[in-house]
Structures are given as C-alpha cells and as structure tokens.
Design a protein around this motif. Structure first.
Motif, short mmCIF file in Angstrom:
data_model
loop_
_atom_site.label_atom_id
_atom_site.label_comp_id
_atom_site.label_asym_id
_atom_site.label_seq_id
_atom_site.Cartn_x
_atom_site.Cartn_y
_atom_site.Cartn_z
N UNK A 1 5.93 -18.84 -0.82
CA UNK A 1 4.71 -18.06 -0.63
C UNK A 1 5.10 -16.66 -0.19
N UNK A 2 4.41 -15.68 -0.69
CA UNK A 2 4.77 -14.31 -0.35
C UNK A 2 3.58 -13.37 -0.57
N UNK A 3 3.77 -12.14 -0.14
CA UNK A 3 2.81 -11.07 -0.37
C UNK A 3 3.56 -9.99 -1.13
N UNK A 4 2.97 -9.53 -2.21
CA UNK A 4 3.57 -8.44 -2.99
C UNK A 4 2.64 -7.25 -2.89
N UNK A 5 3.17 -6.12 -2.50
CA UNK A 5 2.35 -4.91 -2.35
C UNK A 5 2.98 -3.76 -3.12
N UNK A 6 2.15 -3.06 -3.85
CA UNK A 6 2.56 -1.81 -4.48
C UNK A 6 1.81 -0.71 -3.76
N UNK A 7 2.52 0.12 -3.05
CA UNK A 7 1.90 1.20 -2.29
C UNK A 7 2.28 2.51 -2.97
N UNK A 8 1.28 3.22 -3.40
CA UNK A 8 1.48 4.43 -4.18
C UNK A 8 0.93 5.64 -3.42
N UNK B 1 -5.00 7.81 1.47
CA UNK B 1 -6.36 7.99 1.98
C UNK B 1 -6.91 6.73 2.63
N UNK B 2 -6.39 5.58 2.26
CA UNK B 2 -6.96 4.33 2.77
C UNK B 2 -5.94 3.49 3.54
N UNK B 3 -4.84 4.09 3.98
CA UNK B 3 -3.79 3.29 4.62
C UNK B 3 -4.23 2.67 5.94
N UNK B 4 -5.02 3.36 6.74
CA UNK B 4 -5.46 2.79 8.02
C UNK B 4 -6.35 1.56 7.78
N UNK B 5 -7.26 1.67 6.83
CA UNK B 5 -8.13 0.54 6.50
C UNK B 5 -7.30 -0.62 5.94
N UNK C 1 -4.97 -6.01 6.43
CA UNK C 1 -3.78 -6.86 6.38
C UNK C 1 -3.63 -7.64 7.68
N UNK C 2 -3.83 -6.99 8.82
CA UNK C 2 -3.75 -7.68 10.10
C UNK C 2 -4.78 -8.81 10.19
N UNK C 3 -6.01 -8.53 9.77
CA UNK C 3 -7.06 -9.55 9.78
C UNK C 3 -6.70 -10.71 8.85
N UNK C 4 -6.14 -10.40 7.70
CA UNK C 4 -5.75 -11.44 6.74
C UNK C 4 -4.65 -12.33 7.31
N UNK C 5 -3.67 -11.73 7.95
CA UNK C 5 -2.57 -12.49 8.53
C UNK C 5 -3.11 -13.43 9.62
N UNK C 6 -4.00 -12.92 10.45
CA UNK C 6 -4.58 -13.75 11.50
C UNK C 6 -5.38 -14.91 10.91
#
Length: 77
Positions: free
Chosen positions: A8-15, A20-24, A29-34
């Motif tokens: 199981x893993x998380x794959x992220x493409x950050x461009x 503009x939306x990194x804080x959100x 992501x924190x909420x999802x992990x919890x």
C-alpha cells in the motif's frame, strides 16, 4: 496468473502550479492519514486500483502515449 499486489502506498505528483494550494493539500493529507490510522482503508474503493491496472496494459506504448499527453496538458503554456 494472478497479478502481484505491491505494498500500500501514496503516489503524489507535485507540480509548480500546486504552490497556490499547498497549505490546503497538507491539511487534507494530515486529515486523511488520521482517518486511515483510525478506521483503516478500503483500496477497492476510489481510484487507487488504477495503478495496479496500468501494469496489466499489454503495450507499454499505450501507457507512454498517455503519459506524454498528460504532461503535455500539464505544462501547456
């Protein structure tokens, strides 16, 4: 032959346009992990199965063409 299932893993493409939306995104992501820590996860729901399906595509050319088109759209000026 049964397809092998990877870990199981998380794959992220950050461009660059994601700045503009990194804080959100970090907050989500924190909420999802919890939520996963608390309730577990169900990989049969949502889009996570797509990555496993790509390994079953009979021609690498199909995947290559898709990726070229995807990045062409992402970096369109």
């Amino acid at each position: 032959m049964e397809a092998q299932r990877g870990p199981d893993s998380v794959h992220c493409s950050i461009l660059p346009n994601h700045i503009k939306s990194c804080d959100e995104w970090i907050s989500d992501l924190k909420q999802s992990v919890e939520q996963v820590k608390k309730n577990g996860s169900n990989p049969k729901n949502g889009t996570s199965a797509i990555y496993g399906m790509l390994s079953m595509v009979p021609s690498d050319g199909i995947v290559d063409n898709f990726l070229v088109d995807l990045f062409d759209e992402i970096y369109k000026t």
